[in-house]
Design a protein around this motif. Structure first.
Motif, PDB file in Angstrom:
ATOM      1  N   TYR A  15      51.242  31.286  26.085  1.00  0.00           N
ATOM      2  CA  TYR A  15      50.821  30.208  25.191  1.00  0.00           C
ATOM      3  C   TYR A  15      50.042  29.128  25.951  1.00  0.00           C
ATOM      4  O   TYR A  15      49.070  28.587  25.438  1.00  0.00           O
ATOM      5  N   LYS A  25      36.573  26.296  26.023  1.00  0.00           N
ATOM      6  CA  LYS A  25      35.994  27.578  25.622  1.00  0.00           C
ATOM      7  C   LYS A  25      34.920  28.095  26.564  1.00  0.00           C
ATOM      8  O   LYS A  25      34.868  29.277  26.850  1.00  0.00           O
ATOM      9  N   ASN A  26      34.068  27.202  26.999  1.00  0.00           N
ATOM     10  CA  ASN A  26      32.927  27.686  27.781  1.00  0.00           C
ATOM     11  C   ASN A  26      33.044  27.365  29.268  1.00  0.00           C
ATOM     12  O   ASN A  26      32.121  27.608  30.027  1.00  0.00           O
ATOM     13  N   GLU A  64      45.054  38.725  22.780  1.00  0.00           N
ATOM     14  CA  GLU A  64      43.765  38.035  22.668  1.00  0.00           C
ATOM     15  C   GLU A  64      43.500  37.211  23.926  1.00  0.00           C
ATOM     16  O   GLU A  64      42.398  37.212  24.460  1.00  0.00           O
ATOM     17  N   GLU A 430      47.660  20.971  27.237  1.00  0.00           N
ATOM     18  CA  GLU A 430      46.812  19.806  26.973  1.00  0.00           C
ATOM     19  C   GLU A 430      46.887  18.794  28.119  1.00  0.00           C
ATOM     20  O   GLU A 430      45.896  18.144  28.448  1.00  0.00           O
TER      21      GLU A 430
ATOM     22  N   HIS B   6      39.279  15.755  23.082  1.00  0.00           N
ATOM     23  CA  HIS B   6      38.568  16.915  22.544  1.00  0.00           C
ATOM     24  C   HIS B   6      39.324  17.566  21.404  1.00  0.00           C
ATOM     25  O   HIS B   6      40.532  17.672  21.432  1.00  0.00           O
ATOM     26  N   ILE B   8      38.928  21.105  19.850  1.00  0.00           N
ATOM     27  CA  ILE B   8      38.201  22.365  19.830  1.00  0.00           C
ATOM     28  C   ILE B   8      39.064  23.375  19.109  1.00  0.00           C
ATOM     29  O   ILE B   8      40.192  23.648  19.503  1.00  0.00           O
ATOM     30  N   PHE B   9      38.551  23.889  18.062  1.00  0.00           N
ATOM     31  CA  PHE B   9      39.395  24.752  17.264  1.00  0.00           C
ATOM     32  C   PHE B   9      39.542  26.124  17.870  1.00  0.00           C
ATOM     33  O   PHE B   9      38.713  26.594  18.630  1.00  0.00           O
ATOM     34  N   HIS B  10      40.629  26.694  17.508  1.00  0.00           N
ATOM     35  CA  HIS B  10      40.982  27.989  18.027  1.00  0.00           C
ATOM     36  C   HIS B  10      39.968  29.044  17.625  1.00  0.00           C
ATOM     37  O   HIS B  10      39.572  29.138  16.479  1.00  0.00           O
ATOM     38  N   ASP B  11      39.543  29.824  18.588  1.00  0.00           N
ATOM     39  CA  ASP B  11      38.581  30.882  18.307  1.00  0.00           C
ATOM     40  C   ASP B  11      39.349  32.142  17.942  1.00  0.00           C
ATOM     41  O   ASP B  11      39.657  32.971  18.775  1.00  0.00           O
ATOM     42  N   LEU B  12      39.666  32.233  16.688  1.00  0.00           N
ATOM     43  CA  LEU B  12      40.465  33.386  16.271  1.00  0.00           C
ATOM     44  C   LEU B  12      39.577  34.602  16.114  1.00  0.00           C
ATOM     45  O   LEU B  12      38.560  34.558  15.431  1.00  0.00           O
ATOM     46  N   CYS B  13      39.966  35.674  16.792  1.00  0.00           N
ATOM     47  CA  CYS B  13      39.199  36.909  16.650  1.00  0.00           C
ATOM     48  C   CYS B  13      39.357  37.415  15.228  1.00  0.00           C
ATOM     49  O   CYS B  13      38.412  37.820  14.575  1.00  0.00           O
ATOM     50  N   GLN B  14      40.614  37.399  14.761  1.00  0.00           N
ATOM     51  CA  GLN B  14      40.849  37.806  13.394  1.00  0.00           C
ATOM     52  C   GLN B  14      40.916  36.541  12.565  1.00  0.00           C
ATOM     53  O   GLN B  14      41.657  35.637  12.884  1.00  0.00           O
ATOM     54  N   ASP B  60      43.928  24.642  12.585  1.00  0.00           N
ATOM     55  CA  ASP B  60      44.853  24.889  13.681  1.00  0.00           C
ATOM     56  C   ASP B  60      46.305  24.976  13.205  1.00  0.00           C
ATOM     57  O   ASP B  60      47.131  24.138  13.532  1.00  0.00           O
ATOM     58  N   GLU B  62      49.495  27.561  13.281  1.00  0.00           N
ATOM     59  CA  GLU B  62      49.929  28.790  13.943  1.00  0.00           C
ATOM     60  C   GLU B  62      50.599  29.727  12.948  1.00  0.00           C
ATOM     61  O   GLU B  62      51.140  29.292  11.937  1.00  0.00           O
ATOM     62  N   ALA B  64      52.878  32.552  14.342  1.00  0.00           N
ATOM     63  CA  ALA B  64      53.306  33.410  15.457  1.00  0.00           C
ATOM     64  C   ALA B  64      53.828  34.759  14.971  1.00  0.00           C
ATOM     65  O   ALA B  64      53.575  35.782  15.588  1.00  0.00           O
ATOM     66  N   ARG B 131      49.030  18.257  18.663  1.00  0.00           N
ATOM     67  CA  ARG B 131      47.583  18.253  18.513  1.00  0.00           C
ATOM     68  C   ARG B 131      47.019  16.833  18.455  1.00  0.00           C
ATOM     69  O   ARG B 131      45.863  16.642  18.177  1.00  0.00           O
ATOM     70  N   THR B 140      33.661  20.533  24.646  1.00  0.00           N
ATOM     71  CA  THR B 140      33.519  20.715  26.088  1.00  0.00           C
ATOM     72  C   THR B 140      32.575  21.873  26.362  1.00  0.00           C
ATOM     73  O   THR B 140      32.778  22.950  25.850  1.00  0.00           O
ATOM     74  N   SER B 141      31.607  21.639  27.165  1.00  0.00           N
ATOM     75  CA  SER B 141      30.803  22.759  27.629  1.00  0.00           C
ATOM     76  C   SER B 141      30.515  22.528  29.093  1.00  0.00           C
ATOM     77  O   SER B 141      29.744  21.661  29.461  1.00  0.00           O
TER      78      SER B 141
END
Lengths: 518, 143
Positions: A15, A25-26, A64, A430, B6, B8-14, B60, B62, B64, B131, B140-141
């Motif tokens: 987690y 992310k990047n 994932e 965090e 920041h 940044i939302f979760h990049d859910l594959c599904q 965001d 969860e 689980a 959160r 963020t990049s």
């Protein structure tokens, strides 16, 4: 630069890693996870009861995380000192052993997520004997844990089992032992475990609780499952115990548990082959084996006499105290289920102070601040735990170690469900990310104030160097991992084992069939 | 110390595994955080559950155990008037709600609340969690 080593590969570790990846992310960061077993997921694989498969759905999310190109898994790697005693040597004989010092030079950040792998014992009972074993041994047995002894509990000779402790692990063990094995066959229960369960002569499980119904640590779901067991009935709890509890002010959870206890089991006692009971307000004081045949009487398969002190609970402190009344319980096997504790690592070396420094021997876990930063004492006069062993250092005498963190049960103790571990892990992730972002911002000075609070004498613990390097080669690995006599398991290696286990399971019409050593 | 923050939302594959309705045709839901800050206004079809809807729109929340009522991670707080039109939570859901953080009298598991016409316009509050630290939406990049 962030190259994070995580010690431990359980739910907390995953987690934290997943949350850091999603927050950054990047960013070209790296996370390397070191796990002592060849398989990931810790208690999700080796703790969750086999008849709770839906709890394991969190694995999809962990997979994932593992697919992120910035992630690497190193299974079968024990981080710590080479074992000294024979028992540990045997347990770790196929592990790669990686000393902490070898790890540190390759990483900028460290997270300790080693959980609470050790059972806690009862002072008046043997730790392990032919008659007494920790519940963890049974959990290791039915989850086929490679670090376990793999000794099945003697169910063929144990019509009566006494479980000491009233938490969810106690109920998991009771439920697995009382459930007809035909109902467990479709789940992730190894064949050799099912064989033993089929031969079981178990007729009764006594769950022995030191305090009352309102203090029990189990949750309603697990209690409800006990009440609904198909071939078992609960012996009703004495009315006075329930009535007394009902007088108290209760939380929602307590009142729902009390209602379940009042209602009793679906099957009435006398209608089933097997029974179980919860014996509240009892604390073991002695376990004797009955040697003389004539004293065994008509119950030769109950060779143990478990002497129980009666207790009452102080309404203010909620502590149990003995009343000087005693009961003797004839039983065949005693199983202790009294909680777990963290590993007393010498991660104190990371804090360049003393052995075992961050581990609180009273609390049985590693001290951290609210954000999960690992703490160490600021003064040699005020160790984490004082000499009396009774008082832990107050927060003002501790300070965080730069870029070293702890999460999950290693840092809060063995309590809470998966959701609490997740919340804790997100909080720590965090903190790690915000500390890192702050350090990227040159306007922020990293200098910490080391002044001792007024009134405290003692030598300031010297800041030698920060234990974690600020610049490392992003691709370097400890020598022990690169070249070793034992295999290091990558995540792909694990996935192959995983697929093979599922394939073997399909052949038998079950969820999976676990392998011992791939 | 000024913290760069920041969200940044979760990049859910599904995603949620549900279909988004044509804009303007679906049932409306508003997601808010504990402090009442708007997270997103979305649309969904009748029968979709709140957890799946949240995932579909990268909110965001969860899940689980993936909607099998074995955890409390999709705990949401509903307005009283909407809570009252729903059928009572069953024992399994109540067992999990027992362990939810910041439980209220109008708490439910998101996976167990399916959208109906009666729920059109509902505001779903995500309970206090961790959160709160990342709030200002900066991305963020570092690459």
């Amino acid at each position: 630069m962030m190259k994070l080593a995580i010690i431990g590969g359980g739910p907390s570790a995953f987690y934290v890693a997943g949350r850091i990846f999603s927050l950054l992310k990047n960013a070209p960061i790296k996370i390397h996870m070191y796990e002592r077993r060849w398989s990931p997921y810790g208690l999700v694989r080796y703790g969750v009861a086999p008849d709770h498969p839906e709890v394991k759905n969190c694995i999809h999310k962990f997979e994932e995380t593992a697919r992120d190109p910035r992630f690497r898994f190193f299974g079968n790697v024990f981080v710590g000192h080479p074992p000294k005693n024979e028992e540990d040597k045997r347990l770790l004989s196929r592990n790669v052993v990686l000393p902490v010092d070898s790890l540190l030079g390759h990483y900028t950040h460290l997270l300790v997520a080693t959980g609470c792998p050790f059972p806690r014992f009862h002072l008046k009972l043997p730790r392990r004997s032919p008659w007494c074993l920790p519940a963890l041994d049974i959990v290791h047995w039915y989850t086929y844990n490679q670090l376990s002894r793999h000794r099945p509990p003697p169910l063929e000779n144990s019509p009566h089992i006494s479980i000491i402790g009233a938490g969810n692990v106690a109920l998991d063990v009771a439920r697995i032992l009382l459930t007809p094995p035909s109902q467990l066959e479709k789940y992730d229960v190894p064949e050799h475990v099912l064989e033993v369960l089929h031969r079981s002569k178990l007729r009764h499980v006594s769950i022995i609780a030191r305090r009352g119904p309102l203090d029990a640590a189990f949750t309603a779901k697990e209690l409800r499952e006990m009440m609904n067991l198909p071939d078992s009935a609960m012996i009703p709890i004495p009315k006075n115990v329930l009535d007394e509890a009902a007088k108290s002010e209760m939380t929602r959870q307590q009142s729902r548990i009390l209602q379940l206890l009042q209602k009793g089991s679906k099957n009435v006692p006398g209608s089933t082959q097997k029974t179980w009971s919860i014996d509240f307000f009892r604390n073991p004081v002695k376990l004797e084996t009955i040697e003389k045949k004539e004293l065994l009487g008509e119950a030769p398969d109950l060779p143990l006499n478990l002497k129980l002190a009666h207790t009452e609970v102080d309404p203010k402190t909620r502590q149990a105290r003995e009343t000087q009344e005693f009961t003797n319980l004839r039983t065949s096997l005693v199983v202790t289920s009294l909680g777990f504790q963290a590993e007393p690592h010498d991660y104190g070396r990371i804090a360049n102070s003393y052995e075992g420094e961050n581990y609180d021997k009273r609390l049985h876990y590693i001290r951290t601040d609210a954000g999960g930063r690992l703490l160490r004492p600021i003064s040699t006069d005020h160790p984490i735990l004082d000499k009396s062993g009774l008082e832990s250092a107050p927060p003002e005498l501790l300070k965080p170690v730069d870029r070293v963190y702890a999460s999950g049960w290693a840092s809060v103790g063995a309590k809470g469900v998966l959701a609490s571990t997740m919340m804790n892990a997100y909080n720590v992730a965090e903190t790690i990310v915000s500390d890192w972002l702050a350090s990227q911002d040159k306007s922020v000075s990293p200098a910490a104030d080391d002044t001792l609070p007024a009134g405290h004498k003692g030598n300031k613990v010297e800041d030698l160097e920060f234990p974690m390097k600020s610049q490392v080669n992003m691709d370097s690995l400890p020598e022990e991992v690169k070249e070793s006599a034992h295999p290091v398991f990558s995540f792909d290696d694990w996935k192959k084992v995983d697929e093979e286990e599922v394939r073997r399971g399909e052949e038998r019409g079950k969820e999976r069939e676990r392998v011992d050593w791939p | 110390m000024e913290l760069r923050t920041h969200q940044i939302f979760h990049d859910l594959c599904q995603h949620g595994g549900i279909e988004r309705p044509e804009p303007g045709t679906g049932l409306k839901l508003t997601f808010k955080d504990t402090k009442g800050n708007l997270l997103q206004e979305v649309e969904a079809n009748e029968g979709d559950d709140i957890l799946s809807i949240a995932h579909e729109y990268d909110i965001d929340l969860e899940g689980a155990c993936e909607g099998s009522v074995a955890c409390s991670t999709c705990h949401v707080i509903l307005p009283q008037e909407y809570y009252d039109v729903l059928p009572e939570p069953d024992d399994d859901e109540n067992d999990m709600l027992d362990m939810a953080f910041g439980l209220t009298d109008t708490s439910r598991l998101g996976c167990q609340v399916k959208m109906t016409k009666e729920l059109d316009g509902i505001t779903v509050t995500l309970p206090a969690a961790t959160r709160n630290m990342f709030v200002d939406g900066e991305c963020t990049s570092m690459s």
